[in-house]
Design a protein around this motif. Structure first.
Motif, PDB file in Angstrom:
ATOM      1  N   SER A  42      13.298 -30.143  -9.648  1.00 12.36           N
ATOM      2  CA  SER A  42      12.374 -30.526 -10.735  1.00 12.36           C
ATOM      3  C   SER A  42      12.305 -29.458 -11.811  1.00 12.36           C
ATOM      4  O   SER A  42      12.310 -29.760 -13.007  1.00 12.36           O
ATOM      5  CB  SER A  42      10.989 -30.803 -10.152  1.00 12.36           C
ATOM      6  N   ALA A  67      15.379 -29.622 -13.822  1.00 14.14           N
ATOM      7  CA  ALA A  67      15.403 -30.809 -14.671  1.00 14.14           C
ATOM      8  C   ALA A  67      14.546 -30.587 -15.911  1.00 14.14           C
ATOM      9  O   ALA A  67      14.902 -31.017 -17.023  1.00 14.14           O
ATOM     10  CB  ALA A  67      14.892 -32.016 -13.886  1.00 14.14           C
ATOM     11  N   THR A  68      13.392 -29.893 -15.714  1.00 13.23           N
ATOM     12  CA  THR A  68      12.531 -29.610 -16.864  1.00 13.23           C
ATOM     13  C   THR A  68      13.265 -28.735 -17.872  1.00 13.23           C
ATOM     14  O   THR A  68      13.230 -28.984 -19.085  1.00 13.23           O
ATOM     15  CB  THR A  68      11.255 -28.882 -16.394  1.00 13.23           C
ATOM     16  N   ALA A  92      20.102 -30.382 -12.109  1.00 16.19           N
ATOM     17  CA  ALA A  92      19.466 -31.655 -12.467  1.00 16.19           C
ATOM     18  C   ALA A  92      18.663 -32.227 -11.315  1.00 16.19           C
ATOM     19  O   ALA A  92      17.741 -33.016 -11.531  1.00 16.19           O
ATOM     20  CB  ALA A  92      20.545 -32.647 -12.904  1.00 16.19           C
ATOM     21  N   SER A  93      19.004 -31.791 -10.080  1.00 21.62           N
ATOM     22  CA  SER A  93      18.356 -32.445  -8.949  1.00 21.62           C
ATOM     23  C   SER A  93      17.139 -31.664  -8.453  1.00 21.62           C
ATOM     24  O   SER A  93      16.526 -32.066  -7.475  1.00 21.62           O
ATOM     25  CB  SER A  93      19.381 -32.645  -7.816  1.00 21.62           C
ATOM     26  N   ASP A 115      21.782 -33.410 -19.621  1.00 20.50           N
ATOM     27  CA  ASP A 115      21.542 -34.213 -18.424  1.00 20.50           C
ATOM     28  C   ASP A 115      21.911 -33.448 -17.163  1.00 20.50           C
ATOM     29  O   ASP A 115      21.560 -33.862 -16.057  1.00 20.50           O
ATOM     30  CB  ASP A 115      22.378 -35.502 -18.492  1.00 20.50           C
ATOM     31  N   GLY A 116      22.654 -32.347 -17.309  1.00 24.59           N
ATOM     32  CA  GLY A 116      23.030 -31.578 -16.134  1.00 24.59           C
ATOM     33  C   GLY A 116      24.341 -30.865 -16.393  1.00 24.59           C
ATOM     34  O   GLY A 116      24.789 -30.777 -17.544  1.00 24.59           O
TER      35      GLY A 116
END
Lengths: 480, 295
Positions: free
Chosen positions: B260, B263-264, B257-258, B272-273
């Motif tokens: 980029s 996250a995409t 999640a941290s 969310d992770g």
């Protein structure tokens, strides 16, 4: 009503009707054939799809993998953008008891649905899948149904498990069919656009000679001359033969008309002759008496000068009457000498002075080689009258021609001049007494000619065209 | 490909085969038994998420290769059981599994991480019916109808409705007139949507993701029953995985999640992770398992 239509329209319209009828028949035949082919290809497509699906579905059905079977059905329903009718409207997998194992339309044919409980065409399906249908593919087309079916058995190791049923809508077929009809119609219209004007022209061409003939016929009997001159077809087909016959008919009619005219003239002249003879006879008797009385008085009772003067006046008047009557009534003298070649020479000399005065040339064609057994005085009278008339009628400085021709038993004489022609309406009265085309003359010359010719049993005719007026005389004779 | 022997003693030789494994990496499609060579990381995937998006999977694999600094292969199979068996046999290093098989084989597997959905490591099992069914209020209204399960090893797609029926004293084998497996949650939605099945059991997370994506499929269905919150399907590792590999993989997931790119990718999954998870997260499922196993 159509029967009364002119051939000008009737023939082209009938040809058009024939062309249109043919086009329609050909189009319908083409469409029917295309429809059969479409149907054939649809059926064979459905059968091969049915075989493929039946083979593919054996495993999922054996393993009871309902979802897999459903996915296979879905893949069989892939739309065909170019041939929408090839897409089955319904696909069923049914077990041996005609219960739906799975269908492409689960809402209408849910899992476990018994086909025998269904309505319409589907209820007839179980029967189709019995007997031979249990092992072989069948095409089933229920009556009065918008659907037709292809049933393919599912067979594993020789054991029938059930069937794949592909149902096709006859309606799906319609857009393609409508398209086909439209295409064919457009092609037919294009062909008609080309053919129709040509056919119309040809048909008009065929009718034209008949129309010309009808037009010419409508002028009979009123205007025979223009009917005779009508532009009729000349070819050898039936219409050409008709045209020939028509021309012959008009010719005969025209001859008959001329004959009737001549007879009318002859009869009138004969009547005038009979009347003239009667009058002449009635006048001649008292006239002879009166002239004898005057002569007797002059011989014996002469003395009174006034009486002598008066009687002399009476005698001149009565003599003129007698001459006129004598001219009206030509009488053949039974005894006369034969008409000899020298008579012709005499006649030419006699008219020479008159001709010279008008600067007219008189020409002679043909010669008489021997005397003929015909009365010389009368023949001289005929020719003299005709020649003097011709010289008078000829133009100043013109020509007159005397023709002689001797055939066995017939003397033919012609006198022509190049003067003004005689109008048709005058020809009919030309030979009547006291009828004169000129200011001078008493109008008895031709009447005398007519009477002499009649008495000699001959014929007399006149042709008058501008620049040439011809009198023809034919006198029969008997060789001694 | 020196060693194609997959007997048990091959495990002891694993370390020796590192060099040979480099050769195997060159081949684009490798036989599974090559997994014992330990260089390449094999990750098993199941339809606990929308696993049919090939382009997404390629991007995710690239991401894993960068993070793990190793070649990575995703392994997909037609059902949960095959993946579970492959992990248990040590032929896969990691797998994204349902909570139900994890609970059943928790002694043979190691829990790596659980996804965070809507901020929490939970999800729900749904019972859905066709959209035109306005009357059914619960699973029990579907008696005698056709029912679609996702997979016999799925919690949401099988265990939960079984549990409900057993709890209610029903015989799950006779309750429906007919039931079948679709071997995927999305296909359960599809089967119910087209009316092939009157109802179905589906992963609530999958249903919601499909629904969020505006899928036609969910529009044809209606959720009539939601389970309590249950542990979201976790990533697991084979039991004999080395601690170093285990840690590296876990770090990668937790850090997804941290970064980029990660996250995409998570955005595509609507997650969310990943979070640290304890086996206790799946106790709810474990209770259902024991209830269903001993009715």
């Amino acid at each position: 009503m159509i029967d009364d239509l002119s051939l000008r329209w009737k023939i082209p319209l009938r040809v058009m009707a024939a062309v249109l009828g043919t086009a329609l028949a050909v189009t319908v035949a083409m469409i029917a054939r295309e429809r059969d082919e479409l149907r054939q290809s649809l059926t064979s497509h459905a059968m091969s799809l049915g075989r493929v699906m039946a083979n593919t579905l054996v495993a999922p059905v054996l393993h009871d993998d309902l979802w897999r079977a459903f996915e296979i059905l879905q893949s069989g329903r892939e739309p065909h953008p170019t041939a929408p009718e090839l897409q089955a409207s319904v696909m069923l997998v049914v077990d041996r008891d005609s219960r739906v194992y799975v269908s492409s339309r689960p809402r209408e044919f849910p899992v476990g649905f018994d086909l025998r409980q269904s309505k319409g065409a589907y209820a007839l399906l179980p029967k189709q899948m019995e007997g031979i249908g249990a092992r072989e593919q069948r095409v089933f087309e229920p009556e009065h149904s918008p659907l037709f079916f292809v049933t393919s058995p599912l067979i594993a190791d020789g054991v029938p498990l059930g069937h794949v049923v592909l149902g096709y809508s006859q309606d799906a077929f319609r857009p393609r069919f409508v398209n086909l009809v439209l295409n064919t119609a457009v092609v037919t219209l294009l062909v008609l656009l080309l053919i129709l004007p040509v056919s119309w022209y040809a048909a008009r061409k065929t009718g034209e000679p008949l129309l010309a003939l009808a037009e010419a016929m409508s002028q009979v009997p009123g205007q025979l001359e223009s009917a005779r001159l009508a532009d009729l077809p000349q070819n050898r087909d039936e219409i050409g033969q008709l045209g020939d016959a028509f021309r012959r008919m008009v010719g005969e009619l025209r001859k008959k008309e001329l004959l009737e005219d001549q007879m009318l003239v002859s009869e009138r002249l004969a009547a005038v002759g009979r009347m003239s003879a009667g009058i002449a006879h009635e006048i001649n008797n008292p006239l002879g008496g009166m002239l004898t009385a005057i002569k007797t008085y002059q011989r014996h009772g002469a003395g009174d000068p006034l009486a002598n003067q008066t009687l002399s006046l009476l005698e001149r008047g009565l003599t003129q009457i007698r001459n006129t009557v004598a001219a009206l009534l030509v009488e053949t003298k039974p005894q006369d000498r034969s008409f000899a070649p020298a008579d012709i020479d005499d006649l030419l000399i006699l008219v020479e002075a008159e001709a010279h005065a008008r600067s007219v040339t008189v020409a002679r064609e043909g010669v008489l080689e021997r005397p003929l057994p015909l009365p010389a005085t009368l023949l001289r009278q005929i020719l003299l009258n005709l020649l003097l008339n011709a010289i008078a009628a000829a133009d100043e400085g013109g020509r007159v021609r005397l023709g002689l021709k001797l055939d066995p038993g017939m003397l033919r004489m012609t006198v022509c001049n190049d003067g003004k022609h005689i109008p048709d309406e005058q020809l009919a009265y030309l030979f009547e007494p006291f009828y004169s085309g000129r200011e001078k003359g008493h109008g008895l010359g031709l009447w005398v000619v007519y009477q002499i010719v009649q008495q000699l049993g001959g014929g007399l005719s006149v042709d008058s065209e501008p620049g040439c007026t011809t009198f023809r005389v034919e006198i029969p004779y008997v060789e001694t | 490909m020196a060693d194609i022997d997959d007997s048990h003693d091959s495990f002891t030789r694993r370390r020796w085969m590192l060099a040979a494994g480099a050769l195997a990496a060159a081949a684009p499609i490798r036989p599974l038994r090559a997994a014992v060579q330990r260089e390449r990381v094999f990750i098993g995937l199941t339809p606990v998420f929308l696993d049919d998006q090939v382009s997404f999977l390629e991007r995710w694999r690239d991401w894993f290769e960068k993070r793990l600094e190793r070649p990575v292969s995703f392994v997909q199979r037609g059902n949960y059981r095959e993946i579970v068996d492959l992990v248990r046999q040590g032929k896969l290093d990691f797998a994204w599994l349902c909570g139900y098989p994890f609970v059943r084989y928790r002694r043979e597997l190691r829990l790596v991480a659980a996804p965070l959905w809507r901020g929490r490591p939970y999800y729900q099992a749904y019972v859905i019916v066709t959209g035109d069914d306005r009357d059914s209020r619960s699973l029990f209204d579907l008696r005698g109808k056709v029912f679609a399960y996702s997979d016999p090893d799925s919690n949401s797609g099988y265990l939960y409705p079984q549990y409900l029926l057993v709890q209610a004293g029903e015989n799950p084998g006779a309750f429906f007139s007919r039931s079948f497996y679709t071997w995927g949650h999305r296909k359960v939605v599809e089967a119910v949507s087209v009316g092939l099945a009157a109802g179905g059991a589906v992963d609530g997370y999958i249903w919601e993701v499909l629904n969020d994506n505006g899928s036609e499929l969910t529009r044809g269905t209606r959720v009539i029953s939601r389970s309590p919150l249950l542990g979201h399907p976790p990533f697991v590792a084979r039991g004999d995985i080395s601690q170093a590999e285990f840690d590296r993989f876990r770090r990668a997931l937790m850090g997804m999640a941290s970064d980029s790119e990660g996250a995409t990718l998570l955005g595509s999954l609507r997650l969310d992770g990943f979070t640290d998870a304890q086996p206790a997260l799946y106790d709810g499922i474990a209770r259902m398992v024991s209830r269903v196993a001993r009715p």
